[in-house]
Each structure stands twice: as C-alpha cells, then as structure tokens.
Design an enzyme around this catalytic site. Structure first.
Site, PDB file in Angstrom:
ATOM      1  N   ASP A  37       0.835  -1.202   0.000  1.00 46.38           N
ATOM      2  CA  ASP A  37       0.000   0.000   0.000  1.00 46.38           C
ATOM      3  C   ASP A  37       0.872   1.256   0.000  1.00 46.38           C
ATOM      4  O   ASP A  37       1.943   1.256  -0.619  1.00 46.38           O
ATOM      5  CB  ASP A  37      -0.932  -0.040   1.225  1.00 46.38           C
ATOM      6  CG  ASP A  37      -2.270   0.605   0.954  1.00 46.38           C
ATOM      7  OD1 ASP A  37      -2.301   1.840   0.818  1.00 46.38           O
ATOM      8  OD2 ASP A  37      -3.284  -0.105   0.883  1.00 46.38           O
ATOM      9  N   HIS A  63      -3.696   6.220   2.921  1.00 44.71           N
ATOM     10  CA  HIS A  63      -4.414   4.984   2.591  1.00 44.71           C
ATOM     11  C   HIS A  63      -3.868   3.790   3.381  1.00 44.71           C
ATOM     12  O   HIS A  63      -4.627   3.033   3.996  1.00 44.71           O
ATOM     13  CB  HIS A  63      -4.314   4.720   1.086  1.00 44.71           C
ATOM     14  CG  HIS A  63      -5.277   3.696   0.582  1.00 44.71           C
ATOM     15  ND1 HIS A  63      -4.982   2.348   0.552  1.00 44.71           N
ATOM     16  CD2 HIS A  63      -6.531   3.811   0.087  1.00 44.71           C
ATOM     17  CE1 HIS A  63      -6.011   1.678   0.056  1.00 44.71           C
ATOM     18  NE2 HIS A  63      -6.967   2.542  -0.235  1.00 44.71           N
ATOM     19  N   SER A  83     -11.351  -1.028  -0.820  1.00 44.43           N
ATOM     20  CA  SER A  83     -10.063  -1.139  -0.121  1.00 44.43           C
ATOM     21  C   SER A  83     -10.287  -1.497   1.346  1.00 44.43           C
ATOM     22  O   SER A  83      -9.620  -2.372   1.906  1.00 44.43           O
ATOM     23  CB  SER A  83      -9.294   0.185  -0.192  1.00 44.43           C
ATOM     24  OG  SER A  83      -8.831   0.436  -1.489  1.00 44.43           O
TER      25      SER A  83
END
Length: 318
Positions: free
Chosen positions: A88, A116, A267
């Site tokens: 990520d 994120h 996600s």
C-alpha cells in the site's frame, strides 16, 4: 447535555405560558404549570439523551464490528502466527515502531504521505481505544509502493510481492488494482498461491461491470463493499463476480493525523477480509492442519451466500 439544558428551559416556559393562557390561570397557580412543563420536557430530554448514548455506545467501533461479531471472533482467534503483507502507501510514524510490524519502502520515503496505508493498517490491527482491529495479533509486513500522487508502477508491485514472499507472508493484501493485466505479476501470484499464500484484492470503486486486476484472477480472493443497510455499495465493481461482499462503507479508521475518520471503499473491505483470513488460518493451524486456498474461498463464498455468519464459518474449522 449542556446544549439541551437551555432548550429544555425555553420549551418549559413556553409550555407554562400555554397552560396559563389556555386555562385562564393567574398569579401563583400558573407557576405550577411552568414547573410542570419544565419537569415533563426535562424528563423527555433526559430519556432521549440516555437512549441516544446507549445506542451510540453499541456502535463505538463502527457498525461493521457488530455485524461481523468482532468480540466473539476474538474469543476464537486474533490472527496470532499469521503475517499479512500490506502492499500500500506505507505507515504513519506512530505505527512503524510496533513490535509486530515490519515497514519497508520501495518508493521515496518510508512514512505514509497518502493516508491509505495508515487506514488499512488500523482496520487490521486497530488503534488504541479508538479502532478495533479485525486481527490485532497478526504480524504486518507493510510495503510502501505508493506515494502521495498515487502513481504505482507494475515493476514495483512485482518487487513488493517478491519481498512479501521472502519475508514469510501468509496473506498478501492488495487494496489496489488496474484494468490492465500484467503477465509477470500474474505468474508471480500463481506461483505464490501454490506455496500456500493467500492473495486478497479489491474489485474496484468505479461502479463498473469490470473487475480490476489482480482481483479478477481465478484464485485471488476478490472483495467488494457492503453498506450498513446490508446492500452492495453502489461504487463496487463487478459485485456479482466477487468472492465476497464485506463491510466497506462508512468504516471507522485512523488517519495520518491520528484523527478518527469514516471512509468508504472496496479497499476497506479488502483490509478487513485480509484480517479475517488471518483468523481462519490461525484457527486451522491450532487444529493441526493448514487450509488450502480453495477451502478458504469456499468458506468466504458460504458467508457471501448467507449460509454462514463470519463467526459460524470460523467455528466450523475443525
């Protein structure tokens, strides 16, 4: 409660004046109705506050933790002995020093600039008393492949997967994808699955009928998003083709500023399912045998068809 008190007093006075005019009461008698009005409205307000607080306390960690029965799941497994490679945008400085975390960067700088990766990590491991992680005792191998601009090169993804395999990952979580397939990545994923590593990837958030790569690969666990109303989130790509539709809408997580936030996406659902698979694998290992990829997929498909709850599926592993 401080905001409600003056409102209660004002409403009480209005009620008192109403009774005063309506019933033609004068002088000292009307005070009784003012007091009565204040008391009645106060009681209603207090009951409302108590009810609201009770309802809120039930959802301290977010609707998804109740829906999936996190507390009950953790009585069975917590992810111990499992290594989740989180490919990520990296981790924040308050996450990288955890003793069960390894942080590696394949792009500029180690620390998460995007936010994120920080969110995904918090969904798996939790954060202090604010976020309840799905697999709090799993080890995390955080591999940074994305900077603030979110540009990701296929060669970097390939390198990240190779690194995850080298470091002993049992689960590789990819909350990212592309409409373009890459043969080298595809071959590497197939080889890794044959070694017993489970790949989990998001279907995409573009409201498209086409699933992203590598989620679209046959043996990769593809994850779409479920909303709190238990309907498929409108943004989920190829929902009917996903291995599982899991909580991903308005999910409580932590940001790079350490502030709690509610965000949505496939996600989020992918990170949660990656953690859940860590529970499945731990339970299987405790019983003396590993689960192969196909058995894990069948368990998740049973949950998706509502034949089993998340807790029932975990308990069914004997």
């Amino acid at each position: 409660m401080k905001t409600i008190v003056p409102i209660v007093l004002i409403i009480g006075i209005i009620v008192g004046v109403y009774f005063h005019k309506r019933l033609g009461l004068y002088k000292i008698t009307s005070i009784r109705y003012v007091v009565l009005g204040i008391m009645v409205i106060s009681i209603i307000a207090c009951l409302t506050v108590v009810y609201t607080n009770a309802s809120t306390s039930k959802n301290t960690y977010g609707w998804h933790t109740e829906y999936m029965q996190y507390k009950e799941l953790h009585e069975v497994a917590s992810g111990k002995g499992q290594k989740i490679a989180l490919i990520d945008s990296g981790l924040s400085s308050f996450q990288v020093n955890d003793k069960r975390t390894t942080s590696v960067s394949l792009v500029n700088g180690e620390i998460d600039e995007n936010g994120h990766g920080t969110m995904m990590y918090s969904l798996i491991r939790g954060y202090e008393n604010s976020i309840m992680g799905i697999a709090p005792e799993a080890e995390i191998i955080a591999i940074k492949v994305m900077s603030e601009d979110e540009e990701i090169k296929p060669a970097i993804i390939k390198e990240a997967i190779q690194l995850a395999v080298t470091k002993g990952a049992t689960i590789i979580s990819l909350s990212l994808g592309s409409y373009n397939e890459n043969e080298e990545i595809k071959e590497l994923i197939i080889e890794s699955i044959e070694k017993g590593i489970t790949f989990v990837s998001s279907t995409g958030d573009y409201e498209s009928a086409d699933m992203l790569f590598p989620a679209k690969m046959k043996d990769v666990i593809s994850v779409g998003s479920l909303s709190a109303n238990l309907e498929v989130s409108h943004f989920t790509n190829a929902a009917s083709e996903a291995t599982i539709i899991a909580p991903g809408d308005e999910i409580k997580s932590i940001g790079i500023d350490k502030k709690v936030q509610y965000t949505s996406g496939t996600s989020q659902a992918t990170a949660i399912i990656s953690g859940y698979i860590a529970l499945i694998k731990e339970k299987a290992m405790d019983n003396g045998f590993p689960l192969d990829n196909q058995k894990i997929i069948k368990l998740l498909e049973s949950i998706n068809k509502k034949e089993l709850t998340y807790l029932d599926a975990l308990l069914s592993i004997q």
